[in-house]
Enzyme design. Structure first.
Site, mmCIF file in Angstrom:
data_model
loop_
_atom_site.group_PDB
_atom_site.id
_atom_site.type_symbol
_atom_site.label_atom_id
_atom_site.label_comp_id
_atom_site.label_asym_id
_atom_site.label_seq_id
_atom_site.Cartn_x
_atom_site.Cartn_y
_atom_site.Cartn_z
ATOM 1 N N SER A 10 0.824 -1.202 0.000
ATOM 2 C CA SER A 10 0.000 0.000 0.000
ATOM 3 C C SER A 10 0.861 1.256 0.000
ATOM 4 O O SER A 10 0.441 2.306 -0.491
ATOM 5 C CB SER A 10 -0.926 0.003 1.211
ATOM 6 O OG SER A 10 -0.176 -0.079 2.408
ATOM 7 N N TYR A 41 -4.750 1.588 4.125
ATOM 8 C CA TYR A 41 -5.689 0.547 3.747
ATOM 9 C C TYR A 41 -6.626 0.161 4.897
ATOM 10 O O TYR A 41 -7.759 -0.256 4.675
ATOM 11 C CB TYR A 41 -4.919 -0.702 3.298
ATOM 12 C CG TYR A 41 -4.644 -0.778 1.812
ATOM 13 C CD1 TYR A 41 -4.958 0.255 0.942
ATOM 14 C CD2 TYR A 41 -4.060 -1.916 1.276
ATOM 15 C CE1 TYR A 41 -4.700 0.167 -0.416
ATOM 16 C CE2 TYR A 41 -3.801 -2.023 -0.081
ATOM 17 C CZ TYR A 41 -4.127 -0.985 -0.929
ATOM 18 O OH TYR A 41 -3.882 -1.083 -2.282
ATOM 19 N N CYS A 73 2.378 -6.831 2.102
ATOM 20 C CA CYS A 73 1.440 -6.058 2.926
ATOM 21 C C CYS A 73 0.578 -7.062 3.673
ATOM 22 O O CYS A 73 -0.088 -7.895 3.046
ATOM 23 C CB CYS A 73 0.583 -5.157 2.042
ATOM 24 S SG CYS A 73 -0.736 -4.282 2.909
ATOM 25 N N ASN A 74 0.609 -6.994 5.006
ATOM 26 C CA ASN A 74 -0.174 -7.942 5.797
ATOM 27 C C ASN A 74 -1.670 -7.761 5.573
ATOM 28 O O ASN A 74 -2.415 -8.736 5.441
ATOM 29 C CB ASN A 74 0.159 -7.770 7.282
ATOM 30 C CG ASN A 74 1.520 -8.323 7.634
ATOM 31 O OD1 ASN A 74 1.675 -9.494 7.928
ATOM 32 N ND2 ASN A 74 2.528 -7.467 7.601
ATOM 33 N N CYS A 184 3.559 -5.539 10.386
ATOM 34 C CA CYS A 184 3.310 -4.627 9.256
ATOM 35 C C CYS A 184 4.660 -4.387 8.612
ATOM 36 O O CYS A 184 5.658 -4.135 9.314
ATOM 37 C CB CYS A 184 2.708 -3.313 9.756
ATOM 38 S SG CYS A 184 2.573 -2.032 8.478
ATOM 39 N N THR A 185 4.732 -4.459 7.294
ATOM 40 C CA THR A 185 6.029 -4.335 6.625
ATOM 41 C C THR A 185 6.621 -2.936 6.749
ATOM 42 O O THR A 185 7.802 -2.743 6.484
ATOM 43 C CB THR A 185 5.928 -4.735 5.145
ATOM 44 O OG1 THR A 185 4.897 -3.970 4.495
ATOM 45 C CG2 THR A 185 5.609 -6.226 5.016
ATOM 46 N N HIS A 186 5.811 -1.958 7.159
ATOM 47 C CA HIS A 186 6.361 -0.631 7.434
ATOM 48 C C HIS A 186 7.258 -0.624 8.669
ATOM 49 O O HIS A 186 8.210 0.162 8.742
ATOM 50 C CB HIS A 186 5.228 0.383 7.675
ATOM 51 C CG HIS A 186 4.559 0.892 6.439
ATOM 52 N ND1 HIS A 186 3.654 0.149 5.722
ATOM 53 C CD2 HIS A 186 4.645 2.085 5.796
ATOM 54 C CE1 HIS A 186 3.219 0.852 4.688
ATOM 55 N NE2 HIS A 186 3.807 2.034 4.709
#
Length: 263
Positions: A10, A41, A73-74, A184-186
């Site tokens: 996202s 998202y 993105c989870n 979360c990949t962030h």
């Protein structure tokens, strides 16, 4: 298809996954697409999100004809993997919170899942906890504000360290907590700031390396890179150019879509 490995997120969180894939497959050609026009998202309706995610990924796949799609993105993975696999003819690799390895690594049996509100409450996530961490105490903490901090960080803006500390504060109410899943990949992009905000050492674990291992299995002989990989965004974002370049991507192009924002 024999094109690059396409990474979708996202926003910029997928760059943490791109870095892990580059460590494992240093010569592989990669491409990146992010739906930054619709961040975050987690606030969007599920059915609309599935349609949107499929539309973005189909358009990007048509643009670069990749060997595989990595959904970095989870939130997107817990919602749209089935729809993506039904819509595309290439392998699709998803992202799930690293609950299983966290439960195995923890000495105390007290772990936490730090993720967006959309991920911590998904039935899929609860199933992972039930199946792989049934013997653990699992604290699920929504930390949507950290997504904003990661986006700001990669845009070259200063981090709000107080906001990060506030977001993590509920974790430290459990003195036996020793392992935190970055769901979360962030969040791996903020690892240094997370360490500074922690009042005691904990193990932070994310899915990046596991995703990279899976990609290497799915695409054992990836196309060799010939320079910066292509990148696409869904809204103009000049500040992303430097962040993308730092992980080997070219300045982003605008991806045009017909899916309207939810009402």
């Amino acid at each position: 298809m024999s094109g690059p490995i396409l990474i979708f997120d996202s926003g910029v969180g997928g760059l943490s996954v791109a870095a892990a894939i580059r460590r494992r497959l240093p010569t592989a050609a990669l491409a990146y697409v992010c739906d930054n026009a619709m961040l975050p998202y987690g606030t969007k309706p599920d059915a609309w999100l599935v349609e949107r995610i499929v539309a973005v990924c189909r358009e990007a796949v048509a643009a670069c004809r990749p060997a595989a799609l990595v959904v970095a993105c989870n939130t997107a993975s817990t919602l749209a993997l089935e729809a993506l696999r039904a819509s595309l003819t290439i392998p699709v690799v998803g992202t799930v919170p690293a609950i299983k390895p966290a439960a195995a690594l923890s000495h105390s049996g007290h772990i936490a899942l730090l993720a967006t509100s959309a991920t911590v409450n998904r039935p899929y996530t609860l199933g992972l906890i039930r199946d792989f961490a049934g013997g653990c105490r699992v604290h699920r903490l929504a930390a949507d504000a950290l997504v904003v901090q990661a986006e700001r960080h990669l845009a070259g803006e200063p981090l709000d360290l107080a906001a990060i500390a506030d977001g993590l504060a509920p974790l430290w109410e459990d003195p036996e907590l020793d392992t935190v899943v970055l769901g979360c990949t962030h969040f791996p992009l903020l690892r240094d700031a997370l360490n500074r905000a922690a009042p005691r050492p904990v193990t932070w674990i994310d899915s990046g390396e596991a995703i990279a291992r899976r990609v290497a299995q799915v695409v054992p002989h990836p196309r060799v890179t010939e320079g910066p990989g292509p990148a696409w965004v869904t809204a103009e974002a000049p500040t992303l150019t430097a962040a993308l370049a730092g992980v080997g991507f070219a300045a982003p192009q605008l991806l045009l879509l017909a899916v309207d924002a939810p009402h």
